[in-house]
Design a protein around this motif. Structure first.
Motif, PDB file in Angstrom:
ATOM      1  N   ASP A  72       5.067  -2.631  -2.842  1.00 45.07           N
ATOM      2  CA  ASP A  72       4.630  -2.424  -4.189  1.00 45.07           C
ATOM      3  C   ASP A  72       3.247  -1.836  -3.883  1.00 45.07           C
ATOM      4  O   ASP A  72       2.969  -0.891  -4.801  1.00 45.07           O
ATOM      5  N   THR A  73       2.788  -2.176  -3.107  1.00 45.71           N
ATOM      6  CA  THR A  73       1.206  -1.678  -2.697  1.00 45.71           C
ATOM      7  C   THR A  73       1.026  -0.153  -2.322  1.00 45.71           C
ATOM      8  O   THR A  73       0.785   0.596  -3.009  1.00 45.71           O
ATOM      9  N   LEU A  74       2.472   0.039  -1.561  1.00 50.97           N
ATOM     10  CA  LEU A  74       2.382   1.506  -1.336  1.00 50.97           C
ATOM     11  C   LEU A  74       2.953   2.380  -2.549  1.00 50.97           C
ATOM     12  O   LEU A  74       2.361   3.307  -2.704  1.00 50.97           O
ATOM     13  N   ALA A  75       3.634   1.641  -3.362  1.00 52.82           N
ATOM     14  CA  ALA A  75       4.169   2.317  -4.352  1.00 52.82           C
ATOM     15  C   ALA A  75       3.214   2.666  -5.404  1.00 52.82           C
ATOM     16  O   ALA A  75       2.985   3.771  -6.044  1.00 52.82           O
ATOM     17  N   ASN A  76       2.215   1.611  -5.652  1.00 51.58           N
ATOM     18  CA  ASN A  76       0.898   1.542  -6.332  1.00 51.58           C
ATOM     19  C   ASN A  76       0.174   2.802  -5.974  1.00 51.58           C
ATOM     20  O   ASN A  76      -0.234   3.705  -6.981  1.00 51.58           O
ATOM     21  N   ALA A  77       0.072   3.007  -4.943  1.00 49.63           N
ATOM     22  CA  ALA A  77      -0.770   4.089  -4.313  1.00 49.63           C
ATOM     23  C   ALA A  77      -0.203   5.492  -4.560  1.00 49.63           C
ATOM     24  O   ALA A  77      -1.021   6.242  -5.206  1.00 49.63           O
TER      25      ALA A  77
ATOM     26  N   ASP B  72      -7.784   9.779   0.326  1.00 50.60           N
ATOM     27  CA  ASP B  72      -8.530   8.580   0.799  1.00 50.60           C
ATOM     28  C   ASP B  72      -7.727   7.167   0.509  1.00 50.60           C
ATOM     29  O   ASP B  72      -7.315   6.452   1.106  1.00 50.60           O
ATOM     30  N   THR B  73      -7.706   7.237  -0.817  1.00 50.91           N
ATOM     31  CA  THR B  73      -6.952   6.147  -1.532  1.00 50.91           C
ATOM     32  C   THR B  73      -5.470   6.049  -0.934  1.00 50.91           C
ATOM     33  O   THR B  73      -5.034   5.054  -0.622  1.00 50.91           O
ATOM     34  N   LEU B  74      -4.723   7.235  -0.813  1.00 52.91           N
ATOM     35  CA  LEU B  74      -3.296   7.327  -0.339  1.00 52.91           C
ATOM     36  C   LEU B  74      -3.521   6.932   1.420  1.00 52.91           C
ATOM     37  O   LEU B  74      -2.577   5.916   1.763  1.00 52.91           O
ATOM     38  N   ALA B  75      -4.367   7.259   2.028  1.00 60.29           N
ATOM     39  CA  ALA B  75      -4.640   7.089   3.387  1.00 60.29           C
ATOM     40  C   ALA B  75      -4.839   5.472   3.587  1.00 60.29           C
ATOM     41  O   ALA B  75      -4.145   4.860   4.419  1.00 60.29           O
ATOM     42  N   ASN B  76      -5.388   5.064   2.823  1.00 62.23           N
ATOM     43  CA  ASN B  76      -5.877   3.466   2.916  1.00 62.23           C
ATOM     44  C   ASN B  76      -4.520   2.710   2.737  1.00 62.23           C
ATOM     45  O   ASN B  76      -4.436   1.678   3.705  1.00 62.23           O
ATOM     46  N   ALA B  77      -3.727   2.933   1.535  1.00 59.08           N
ATOM     47  CA  ALA B  77      -2.526   2.339   1.389  1.00 59.08           C
ATOM     48  C   ALA B  77      -1.342   2.317   2.691  1.00 59.08           C
ATOM     49  O   ALA B  77      -0.950   1.425   2.949  1.00 59.08           O
ATOM     50  N   MET B  78      -1.425   3.667   2.924  1.00 56.03           N
ATOM     51  CA  MET B  78      -0.472   3.795   4.193  1.00 56.03           C
ATOM     52  C   MET B  78      -1.138   3.090   5.466  1.00 56.03           C
ATOM     53  O   MET B  78      -0.358   2.278   6.232  1.00 56.03           O
ATOM     54  N   GLU B  79      -2.243   2.963   5.706  1.00 53.88           N
ATOM     55  CA  GLU B  79      -2.868   2.246   6.709  1.00 53.88           C
ATOM     56  C   GLU B  79      -2.791   1.089   6.844  1.00 53.88           C
ATOM     57  O   GLU B  79      -2.292   0.209   7.605  1.00 53.88           O
ATOM     58  N   ALA B  80      -2.811   0.394   5.386  1.00 56.67           N
ATOM     59  CA  ALA B  80      -2.733  -1.037   5.170  1.00 56.67           C
ATOM     60  C   ALA B  80      -1.224  -1.441   5.379  1.00 56.67           C
ATOM     61  O   ALA B  80      -1.027  -2.450   5.986  1.00 56.67           O
ATOM     62  N   TYR B  81      -0.333  -0.697   5.079  1.00 57.85           N
ATOM     63  CA  TYR B  81       0.778  -1.048   5.018  1.00 57.85           C
ATOM     64  C   TYR B  81       1.577  -0.899   6.582  1.00 57.85           C
ATOM     65  O   TYR B  81       2.013  -2.026   7.051  1.00 57.85           O
ATOM     66  N   ARG B 162      -2.551  10.767   9.772  1.00 59.34           N
ATOM     67  CA  ARG B 162      -3.777  10.107   9.887  1.00 59.34           C
ATOM     68  C   ARG B 162      -3.809   8.526   9.856  1.00 59.34           C
ATOM     69  O   ARG B 162      -4.220   8.039  10.817  1.00 59.34           O
ATOM     70  N   ALA B 163      -2.946   8.314   8.712  1.00 59.57           N
ATOM     71  CA  ALA B 163      -2.987   6.726   8.525  1.00 59.57           C
ATOM     72  C   ALA B 163      -2.204   6.111   9.586  1.00 59.57           C
ATOM     73  O   ALA B 163      -2.524   4.800   9.857  1.00 59.57           O
ATOM     74  N   LEU B 164      -1.216   6.644   9.869  1.00 59.91           N
ATOM     75  CA  LEU B 164      -0.382   6.056  10.995  1.00 59.91           C
ATOM     76  C   LEU B 164      -0.701   6.074  12.407  1.00 59.91           C
ATOM     77  O   LEU B 164      -0.150   5.294  13.161  1.00 59.91           O
ATOM     78  N   GLU B 165      -1.868   7.011  12.685  1.00 58.86           N
ATOM     79  CA  GLU B 165      -2.453   7.068  13.747  1.00 58.86           C
ATOM     80  C   GLU B 165      -2.537   5.894  14.521  1.00 58.86           C
ATOM     81  O   GLU B 165      -2.029   5.431  15.707  1.00 58.86           O
TER      82      GLU B 165
END
Lengths: 227, 227
Positions: A72-77, B72-81, B162-165
């Motif tokens: 869901d977090t990914l979806a939100n972003a 950056d927001t997108l990157a943060n979310a991907m990185e977090a996931y 970059r986020a998956l790096e």
DNA sequence: AGCGATGCACATGACATACAACTGATTCCG
DNA sequence: CGGAATCAGTTGTATGTCATGTGCATCGCT
């Protein structure tokens, strides 16, 4: 900068760096106050922002914990990015969507079970009967694509596409809705479904790709005409 | 549930629904307190979480505004996931990465300019000289992939990769580092670079795909052996 | 001893108030 | 007319208080 900013960066790096495993409890707000020498206000702000980013979850009376990964977090972003995207970013999003959906069609041809195929067939029937109702037709159109995404077996693809759904509706509605257009959509969808039913991955992918490229072209034509 | 939750949902839906255009100023915190009948604490919690999600940005002394879309927001979310992902989710992430990188190689062959190609050449040279230093070699390896992503011309692809790096480093390190492995990486990269230089999109894509699939296989073998 | 109920320490959620720091516009003065 | 001082409005931070939920230990009954 705000005091909470550096606290956020620190906690974030501890989580992302793997120092704090999923499920572990954070220190209490009061302890964090001491450790960083700030008031509870600041600590709580930092926690709120990290919660918004899906890195933490909080249980009242118990504590704050490192969150498990959450689609869901990914979806939100994704949804936020697409919703706020201006024209320049938007074509990139469309290409992104095309890439994923094409792959979904390929995978669905390989992995889709009987349930998914039945669902797709039923959606096709409904679409043929919704020629007059453009809103309903559009809804079914999107549902068709989302079912294929689910049929791919990769939840990330399905999640990303679900997030892009809203924006896709917006620009899909702009298309002219004459009879030729209707017929072309139906027959293209049917081609995709046939390929999936027969397990022909490459054919399904190519059909989907073609379908989406024509949609992309319409968007480009429309915005060029406007801007 | 928390009081802030429904306020978040409401503001979120107003933003995503397009009722509040990018850049528009939100009501002041005090006004929002009145409107929702809660204390400033609750309002600020909601705002903080939405800031964490990249939907709002705040300027001290001025107000809170609808944020523009932000990679950056997108990157943060991907990185977090990816950072929080457990094994089950992880293969999906790898497939996601393969899909995007393959497309990046294809696009780079079409769009990459002289600057990007020079950069790739220089990275190849450096890799050949870093045979002994595994950490450095790994760093250059990743850099090579990221430059190709940038060369694709689609910033979303570059951002996601970059986020998956970080995670990719982790599991790349697990690979055995014998001489055959080293030579195979170098020659595969060279094949990709050659195709990009010559503008052969399909060849570049296929070479990249092959490269990543072998990496994926190694990961699967490793985890199967462990778990 | 077993086991449920009670109570207590501790945690987060919410409210109220006060002040600091900054912004943007208005006003005032040279 | 232009720049400086002023001022109302707004967000940032601190502090204190109470409400409410959690988790554990303790107590008391059977």
């Amino acid at each position: 900068m705000q005091r909470s900013a550096k606290i956020i960066r620190l906690i974030e790096s501890e989580i992302l760096g793997g120092k704090m495993p999923v499920g572990q409890r954070l220190e209490s707000e009061e302890k964090l106050c001491e450790r960083f020498g700030v008031s509870r206000t600041v600590i709580r702000e930092a926690i709120q922002q990290l919660r918004g980013r899906g890195l933490l979850r909080t249980i009242k009376g118990s504590g704050t914990y490192i969150a498990e990964s959450n689609l869901d977090t990914l979806a939100n972003a994704m949804e936020a990015y697409s919703a706020l995207a201006e024209d320049l970013d938007f074509l990139e999003l469309i290409d992104f969507r095309i890439l994923i959906e094409t792959e979904c069609a390929r995978l669905a041809a390989i992995h889709a079970g009987e349930a998914v195929i039945r669902e797709l067939r039923s959606l096709m029937d409904a679409m043929r009967q919704s020629k007059a109702d453009r809103a309903e037709f559009s809804r079914l159109d999107i549902a068709f694509h989302l079912v294929i995404a689910r049929g791919s077996g990769n939840r990330i693809y399905a999640t990303v596409l679900r997030a892009l759904e809203k924006k896709c509706i917006d620009y899909a509605r702009k298309n002219r809705g004459d009879s030729d257009w209707f017929q072309s959509i139906v027959s293209t969808h049917q081609a995709i479904l046939d390929a999936i039913e027969n397990g022909k991955a490459d054919v399904a992918a190519e059909a989907m790709h073609k379908h989406l490229l024509s949609s992309r072209r319409q968007y480009v034509d429309l915005t060029d005409g406007q801007g």
